[in-house]
Scaffold this motif. Structure first.
Motif, PDB file in Angstrom:
ATOM      1  N   HIS A   1     -19.383  31.945  -9.289  1.00 26.70           N
ATOM      2  CA  HIS A   1     -19.641  30.513  -9.254  1.00 26.70           C
ATOM      3  C   HIS A   1     -18.644  29.754  -8.375  1.00 26.70           C
ATOM      4  CE1 HIS A   1     -16.992  28.349 -12.097  1.00 26.70           C
ATOM      5  NE2 HIS A   1     -17.664  27.271 -11.750  1.00 26.70           N
TER       6      HIS A   1
ATOM      7  N   VAL B   1     -25.422  38.950 -12.280  1.00 20.44           N
ATOM      8  CA  VAL B   1     -25.358  39.141 -13.724  1.00 20.44           C
ATOM      9  C   VAL B   1     -23.963  38.924 -14.274  1.00 20.44           C
ATOM     10  CG1 VAL B   1     -25.919  40.761 -15.561  1.00 20.44           C
ATOM     11  CG2 VAL B   1     -27.076  40.924 -13.372  1.00 20.44           C
ATOM     12  N   SER B   2     -22.959  39.320 -13.494  1.00 22.74           N
ATOM     13  CA  SER B   2     -21.620  39.364 -14.044  1.00 22.74           C
ATOM     14  C   SER B   2     -20.761  38.223 -13.517  1.00 22.74           C
ATOM     15  CB  SER B   2     -20.956  40.693 -13.683  1.00 22.74           C
ATOM     16  OG  SER B   2     -19.612  40.660 -14.081  1.00 22.74           O
ATOM     17  N   SER B   3     -19.717  37.884 -14.259  1.00 23.97           N
ATOM     18  CA  SER B   3     -18.849  36.797 -13.829  1.00 23.97           C
ATOM     19  C   SER B   3     -17.743  37.274 -12.908  1.00 23.97           C
ATOM     20  CB  SER B   3     -18.282  36.048 -15.036  1.00 23.97           C
ATOM     21  OG  SER B   3     -17.853  36.951 -16.007  1.00 23.97           O
ATOM     22  N   ILE B   4     -17.787  38.546 -12.493  1.00 13.10           N
ATOM     23  CA  ILE B   4     -16.848  39.041 -11.484  1.00 13.10           C
ATOM     24  C   ILE B   4     -17.659  39.769 -10.410  1.00 13.10           C
ATOM     25  CG2 ILE B   4     -14.901  40.581 -11.011  1.00 13.10           C
ATOM     26  CD1 ILE B   4     -14.102  40.094 -13.960  1.00 13.10           C
TER      27      ILE B   4
ATOM     28  N   PRO C   1     -20.858  28.112 -16.416  1.00 10.87           N
ATOM     29  CA  PRO C   1     -20.516  27.211 -15.302  1.00 10.87           C
ATOM     30  C   PRO C   1     -21.755  26.753 -14.513  1.00 10.87           C
ATOM     31  CG  PRO C   1     -19.185  29.215 -15.217  1.00 10.87           C
ATOM     32  CD  PRO C   1     -20.199  29.417 -16.287  1.00 10.87           C
ATOM     33  N   THR C   2     -22.714  27.664 -14.342  1.00 10.04           N
ATOM     34  CA  THR C   2     -23.935  27.306 -13.614  1.00 10.04           C
ATOM     35  C   THR C   2     -24.683  26.193 -14.340  1.00 10.04           C
ATOM     36  OG1 THR C   2     -24.075  29.613 -12.983  1.00 10.04           O
ATOM     37  CG2 THR C   2     -26.026  28.284 -12.585  1.00 10.04           C
TER      38      THR C   2
ATOM     39  N   LYS D   1      -9.231  39.603 -20.144  1.00  5.62           N
ATOM     40  CA  LYS D   1     -10.345  39.053 -19.375  1.00  5.62           C
ATOM     41  C   LYS D   1     -11.547  38.933 -20.294  1.00  5.62           C
ATOM     42  CE  LYS D   1      -9.579  41.245 -15.018  1.00  5.62           C
ATOM     43  NZ  LYS D   1     -10.043  42.405 -14.282  1.00  5.62           N
TER      44      LYS D   1
ATOM     45  N   MET E   1     -32.634  41.715 -13.008  1.00  3.65           N
ATOM     46  CA  MET E   1     -31.977  42.821 -13.720  1.00  3.65           C
ATOM     47  C   MET E   1     -32.885  44.043 -13.766  1.00  3.65           C
ATOM     48  SD  MET E   1     -30.142  40.690 -16.782  1.00  3.65           S
ATOM     49  CE  MET E   1     -29.542  42.094 -17.720  1.00  3.65           C
TER      50      MET E   1
ATOM     51  N   ILE F   1     -14.502  39.399 -19.760  1.00  2.85           N
ATOM     52  CA  ILE F   1     -15.435  40.509 -19.568  1.00  2.85           C
ATOM     53  C   ILE F   1     -14.951  41.778 -20.270  1.00  2.85           C
ATOM     54  CG2 ILE F   1     -14.564  41.407 -17.353  1.00  2.85           C
ATOM     55  CD1 ILE F   1     -18.109  40.508 -17.463  1.00  2.85           C
TER      56      ILE F   1
ATOM     57  N   PHE G   1     -23.382  46.711 -11.261  1.00  2.00           N
ATOM     58  CA  PHE G   1     -24.433  46.655 -12.281  1.00  2.00           C
ATOM     59  C   PHE G   1     -25.549  47.691 -12.058  1.00  2.00           C
ATOM     60  CE2 PHE G   1     -28.355  44.720 -14.059  1.00  2.00           C
ATOM     61  CZ  PHE G   1     -27.975  44.644 -15.380  1.00  2.00           C
TER      62      PHE G   1
ATOM     63  N   LEU H   1     -21.113  34.056 -20.355  1.00  2.00           N
ATOM     64  CA  LEU H   1     -19.902  33.770 -19.578  1.00  2.00           C
ATOM     65  C   LEU H   1     -20.253  33.465 -18.125  1.00  2.00           C
ATOM     66  CD1 LEU H   1     -17.440  36.505 -20.799  1.00  2.00           C
ATOM     67  CD2 LEU H   1     -17.151  34.038 -20.992  1.00  2.00           C
ATOM     68  N   ARG H   2     -21.193  34.229 -17.599  1.00  2.00           N
ATOM     69  CA  ARG H   2     -21.572  34.075 -16.205  1.00  2.00           C
ATOM     70  C   ARG H   2     -22.292  32.743 -15.977  1.00  2.00           C
ATOM     71  NH1 ARG H   2     -23.208  32.643 -12.245  1.00  2.00           N
ATOM     72  NH2 ARG H   2     -24.608  33.544 -10.730  1.00  2.00           N
ATOM     73  N   PHE H   3     -23.149  32.335 -16.909  1.00  2.00           N
ATOM     74  CA  PHE H   3     -24.026  31.202 -16.623  1.00  2.00           C
ATOM     75  C   PHE H   3     -23.579  29.870 -17.186  1.00  2.00           C
ATOM     76  CE2 PHE H   3     -26.721  34.525 -15.108  1.00  2.00           C
ATOM     77  CZ  PHE H   3     -27.272  33.921 -13.995  1.00  2.00           C
TER      78      PHE H   3
ATOM     79  N   ASP I   1     -17.919  43.632 -10.538  1.00  2.00           N
ATOM     80  CA  ASP I   1     -18.681  44.094 -11.693  1.00  2.00           C
ATOM     81  C   ASP I   1     -20.170  43.877 -11.468  1.00  2.00           C
ATOM     82  OD1 ASP I   1     -16.387  44.797 -12.860  1.00  2.00           O
ATOM     83  OD2 ASP I   1     -16.335  43.211 -14.369  1.00  2.00           O
TER      84      ASP I   1
ATOM     85  N   SER J   1     -21.755  38.448 -22.055  1.00  2.00           N
ATOM     86  CA  SER J   1     -21.294  38.421 -20.672  1.00  2.00           C
ATOM     87  C   SER J   1     -22.213  37.565 -19.798  1.00  2.00           C
ATOM     88  CB  SER J   1     -21.090  39.832 -20.110  1.00  2.00           C
ATOM     89  OG  SER J   1     -22.308  40.494 -20.018  1.00  2.00           O
TER      90      SER J   1
ATOM     91  N   MET K   1     -24.006  42.249 -23.853  1.00  2.00           N
ATOM     92  CA  MET K   1     -24.695  41.792 -22.649  1.00  2.00           C
ATOM     93  C   MET K   1     -24.957  40.286 -22.730  1.00  2.00           C
ATOM     94  SD  MET K   1     -25.766  42.423 -19.727  1.00  2.00           S
ATOM     95  CE  MET K   1     -26.022  44.074 -19.231  1.00  2.00           C
TER      96      MET K   1
ATOM     97  N   ASP L   1     -28.073  32.235  -7.169  1.00  2.00           N
ATOM     98  CA  ASP L   1     -27.400  32.108  -8.452  1.00  2.00           C
ATOM     99  C   ASP L   1     -28.040  32.964  -9.528  1.00  2.00           C
ATOM    100  OD1 ASP L   1     -25.144  30.665  -9.342  1.00  2.00           O
ATOM    101  OD2 ASP L   1     -25.964  28.933  -8.287  1.00  2.00           O
ATOM    102  N   ASN L   2     -29.379  32.989  -9.514  1.00  2.00           N
ATOM    103  CA  ASN L   2     -30.088  33.553 -10.653  1.00  2.00           C
ATOM    104  C   ASN L   2     -30.321  35.049 -10.578  1.00  2.00           C
ATOM    105  OD1 ASN L   2     -30.065  30.888 -11.137  1.00  2.00           O
ATOM    106  ND2 ASN L   2     -32.272  30.574 -11.012  1.00  2.00           N
ATOM    107  N   GLN L   3     -29.587  35.748  -9.704  1.00  2.00           N
ATOM    108  CA  GLN L   3     -29.734  37.201  -9.690  1.00  2.00           C
ATOM    109  C   GLN L   3     -28.398  37.910  -9.864  1.00  2.00           C
ATOM    110  OE1 GLN L   3     -31.068  38.648  -5.817  1.00  2.00           O
ATOM    111  NE2 GLN L   3     -30.747  36.619  -5.006  1.00  2.00           N
TER     112      GLN L   3
ATOM    113  N   LEU M   1     -33.530  35.850 -13.786  1.00  2.24           N
ATOM    114  CA  LEU M   1     -32.455  36.820 -13.992  1.00  2.24           C
ATOM    115  C   LEU M   1     -33.009  38.111 -14.596  1.00  2.24           C
ATOM    116  CD1 LEU M   1     -29.365  37.262 -13.810  1.00  2.24           C
ATOM    117  CD2 LEU M   1     -29.278  36.665 -16.219  1.00  2.24           C
TER     118      LEU M   1
END
Lengths: 266, 597
Positions: free
Chosen positions: B148, B104-107, A168-169, A131, A222, A133, B114, A164-166, B110, A161, A158, B100-102, A218
């Protein structure tokens, strides 16, 4: 249209290879790739090929996916092959004009192609069976010893990752902005290079602004969730070496011993 | 003053917050001298128009911002106390507007982990909390998915789970439903109520008055100050004052005011539609038969279509398939047929994923039909002879959140982009830009040389809409043009659309989730469901099918819903009302003893 691009190439599964600790997989892959440069005979490549084939088989990832990686560098492989075939001096087998095919050339050509193919498929197995991640977690853990020399291990992981998350966005965002500007008569496809580059401004400016907006929001989110860097952070999935990892280590050592033995004999 | 009452989770003492504006270096006072306390386990809604200081206040509670003067105590800790920063943020968690913008992780799981990970909690305990939090927001079955692939409402629920997993005592939600569709909004509100029932203190910042009415306390802010503070019943007594602040009141409050003005005695503290219905209908069981008879003979003239009207858009057997032949092939549109007449105002409704966006992108050639055809002004736009540029000139499309596509240094340049692309000269483009900027209600001389990025949210949106109007299209399509705006900007944009239609002689197609707006503005309504055109009719025809609409996830205009509830309670009324005025007339007819026919 851009939405269809799949990112990373993880092939979901529960095989023993999938279940290995990411650190084991990263180190093993690196050792395997290095071993390919240590091999100097076709017999050696045979061993490497069998070893990889067994790993692929265990991972349960269809061969099709493995070869996908090869397809993208097909041209480079062909080019390497031809370059070696024609440019290596030695016993001429066949010649046409200034082109000369030598026995040594053919040998090195095939040799290089096999090595390249194994390199690609070997590293594909890592990304296909891990994966993204966990991969970043693994990289973070492996870089951690270097932290005292100023390598920002946690930050690098960090960043990876979040990327990876953003991705697609941001691809969605690009698609949206592109369509919006096309609705205002923008033309991204015709014109010469300069015109085309210029036509990208209405796409890139809003995209960068979006990216910055996302970054600010973001970062705020965080912080609100008590993020304070890597110190004292625990993980939902702590990494732990298991029985599988010990087996993998033994198998890898056996593989290396066979290769060394072969080299010694030949 | 120091932290005094243990019953109060949050205590704000004379909070003043100032910041320096980047461009002008001026000091802006976002919050001036605000004091209040929040009881443990309470549910408070904070409302106020954009720029009233709501979000700044929220960030002060979470120690994301620190007071310029005064003090904020969270659970007994002063937010300036750096040693307890993490306790403060853990006990007062925050959920933001953009789903969307809060994350953090792609799963999903997870991401929920956080917060607890940052707090240094043991892995097993994190696991337990993550599962618990995901179950609470009803997202446990999606724990392995990537954010997503989730809908806005689902993402927002994951964000809430992420805060819940930190075991906060208080959750501050900053317009959590502003970017969601009605279904997502309802789901998020359900979760909020459930968390409140479990004893968590809720602070909900919102623009939706029906959401605010569900709280047990409302604080109204304006210009950095608290203007009204009390229970919803107390606060909505001040309907006039609330309107002066450019905010809305719930439908029932407005209706009750009208009824009182018309001489019908309605108690002052009615704030919800069911209450009003119950009050009006205390004794009307059994008289509904008369209404039934009336409804049957109801001869609405709406159904007839004007034979002389000329269609400007014709859609014939339109079908669109995404990724044909691949495993994730999906049919987005299937056999859609309709026409739109010149100078009409058509609304397009349907829940998220029903095919609305795909449909409108066909109308100006951004998407090509898999099957079927789209005709604009009698020309088939897919036959290869018609230039796309001509279609884009005829059909203007304003996407959702159009302000995100602004890119030029000045407003004038940005608005000129479309006309210049169409091949107009600089002078002609500027002339068009001027007309367009004025049509959207902005002062041309004042804004033309300003950066579009320096404008307020509502103004940015107007500039972006002007960018499409400057192409002077015959058909203007607007995809949720009021999404995410405060009540005032919302009203202003709707007024602007009406002006554009009247003055510009433009045919309008409006995509909207707001049934009240649809009922008031549209003369035809297209209803999409599952990629098919479910219905095409007048607002009266469409909204007379209340039960079926609710089955496909759509609501009614508040006035129509009110009349339905009255009728269900037994009142002999006809339910065709679309606006407050219609509903008022119907109730008056009934109450004054005249038959509903």
């Amino acid at each position: 249209m851009l939405r269809d691009i799949t990112l990373g190439q993880y092939f979901p599964g529960e095989s023993p290879i999938h279940r290995l600790d990411p650190r084991t997989k990263i180190i093993a892959t690196m050792i395997y790739l290095l071993s390919l440069f240590f091999v100097n005979s076709f017999a050696g490549f045979g061993v490497a090929l069998i070893f990889l084939a067994i790993c692929v088989k265990i991972s349960g990832v269809p061969m099709k996916f493995m070869l996908k990686g090869l397809k993208t560098i097909f041209l480079i492989v062909i080019f390497t092959f031809l370059l070696n075939v024609f440019m290596t001096p030695g016993t001429v087998l066949w010649s046409f004009g200034f082109l000369r095919v030598t026995r040594e050339g053919l040998y090195t050509g095939v040799f290089m192609v096999v090595r390249l193919a194994l390199l690609i498929v070997g590293s594909s197995l890592l990304t296909l069976a891990t994966k993204p991640i966990s991969l970043t977690d693994g990289i973070e853990a492996l870089l951690r010893p270097l932290q005292r020399f100023g390598v920002p291990a946690h930050e690098v992981a960090m960043m990876m990752s979040i990327a990876l998350r953003f991705i697609p966005t941001l691809l969605d965002e690009t698609d949206k902005i592109m369509k919006a500007q096309m609705a205002r008569g923008a033309d991204f496809e015709s014109g010469n290079l300069l015109q085309r580059a210029k036509s990208l401004i209405p796409l890139l400016v809003p995209l960068f602004i979006s990216a910055f907006r996302i970054a600010v929001e973001l970062a705020m989110a965080m912080e609100a969730r008590c993020y304070r860097g890597g110190e004292n952070r625990t993980r939902l999935h702590p990494m732990a070496y298991g029985k599988g990892d010990r087996v993998a280590a033994v198998v890898l050592v056996i593989y290396l011993l066979i290769l060394a033995g072969l080299r010694f004999i030949m | 003053m120091s932290y005094t009452n243990k019953e109060d989770i949050i205590q704000i003492d004379h909070l003043l917050f100032q910041y320096q504006q980047e461009e002008t270096k001026e000091t802006v006072t976002a919050i001036k001298d605000v004091s209040f306390t929040l009881k443990r386990g309470s549910f408070t809604a904070i409302i106020g128009r954009n720029g009233s200081g709501k979000s700044t206040l929220a960030k002060n509670i979470n120690a994301l911002l620190l007071p310029t003067e005064g003090t904020v105590y969270v659970n007994g800790y002063d937010t300036r106390d750096k040693d307890h920063l993490w306790e403060i943020r853990q006990s007062a968690g925050m959920v933001f507007q953009n789903p969307d913008n809060q994350l953090v992780s792609s799963i999903v799981e997870d991401d929920v982990a956080f917060g607890p990970e940052n707090l240094g909690i043991e892995p097993q305990e994190i696991r337990r909390r993550v599962d618990e939090a995901l179950k609470k927001v009803n997202m446990y079955q999606h724990r392995k998915r990537s954010p997503h692939h989730l809908s806005g409402g689902q993402k927002q629920r994951v964000a809430i789970a992420g805060v819940v997993a930190m075991r906060p005592e208080c959750i501050i939600l900053d317009e959590p439903t502003a970017m969601l569709d009605p279904k997502g909004r309802a789901q998020v509100m359900d979760i909020i109520h459930q968390l409140h029932q479990e004893g968590i203190t809720i602070v909900l910042i919102t623009h939706f008055m029906d959401e605010a009415a569900q709280a047990d306390r409302i604080i109204i802010m304006d210009d950095g100050d608290v203007v009204l503070d009390g229970t919803p019943r107390e606060v909505f007594l001040h309907g006039g004052k609330i309107r002066q602040l450019y905010l809305d009141v719930p439908f029932a409050v407005e209706m009750a005011e009208h009824l009182r003005d018309a001489g019908i005695d309605v108690p002052e503290d009615v704030i919800e539609t069911p209450e009003l219905v119950q009050y009006l209908c205390g004794d009307c069981v059994g008289t509904a038969i008369a209404a039934e008879r009336c409804a049957a003979t109801d001869t609405c003239p709406d159904g007839a279509t004007d034979a002389a009207a000329t269609p400007v858009v014709e859609v014939k057997h339109l079908r669109h398939v995404f990724s044909p032949g691949l495993p994730f092939e999906s049919v987005a549109l299937d056999d859609v047929n309709f026409t739109i007449e010149k100078n009409s105002f058509t609304a397009l409704i349907g829940h998220t994923g029903s095919g609305k966006s795909t449909l409108i992108q066909h109308l100006n050639g951004l998407l090509k039909p898999t099957d079927g055809s789209v005709w604009i002004d009698g020309e088939n736009i897919g036959d290869g002879k018609v230039k796309l540029r001509d279609i884009r000139r005829k059909v203007g499309l304003v996407f959702q959140y159009p302000e995100y596509q602004l890119f030029e240094e000045t407003v004038l340049k940005d608005v000129c982009y479309g006309p210049l692309n169409l091949g107009f000269s600089q002078e002609e483009a500027e002339a068009r830009a001027k007309r367009a900027i004025e049509l959207v209600g902005l002062d041309f001389e004042e804004v033309k040389d300003r950066s579009p990025f320096a404008l307020s949210g509502g103004q940015k949106r107007r500039v972006a809409i002007a960018g499409v109007i400057a192409m002077e299209p015959e058909v203007l399509i607007l995809d949720e043009p009021t999404a995410g705006l405060d009540p005032k900007s919302h009203r202003d944009i709707l007024l602007m659309i009406e002006t554009i239609k009247k003055e510009g002689g433009v045919t309008i197609l409006l995509v909207s989730h707001n049934m009240g707006d649809v009922a008031r503005l549209a003369d035809r309504v297209l209803v999409m469901d599952g990629g098919r055109l479910w219905m095409n009719g007048t607002p009266h025809q469409v909204f007379s099918r209340a039960e079926e609409l609710s089955e496909i996830g759509l609501g009614l205009p508040p006035a129509t819903e009110f009349m339905y509830r009255l009728k269900l309670a037994g009142a002999p009324v006809d339910t065709s009302a679309l606006t407050v005025q219609d509903a008022l007339n119907a109730v008056l007819e009934w109450k004054r003893g005249e038959g509903p026919c």
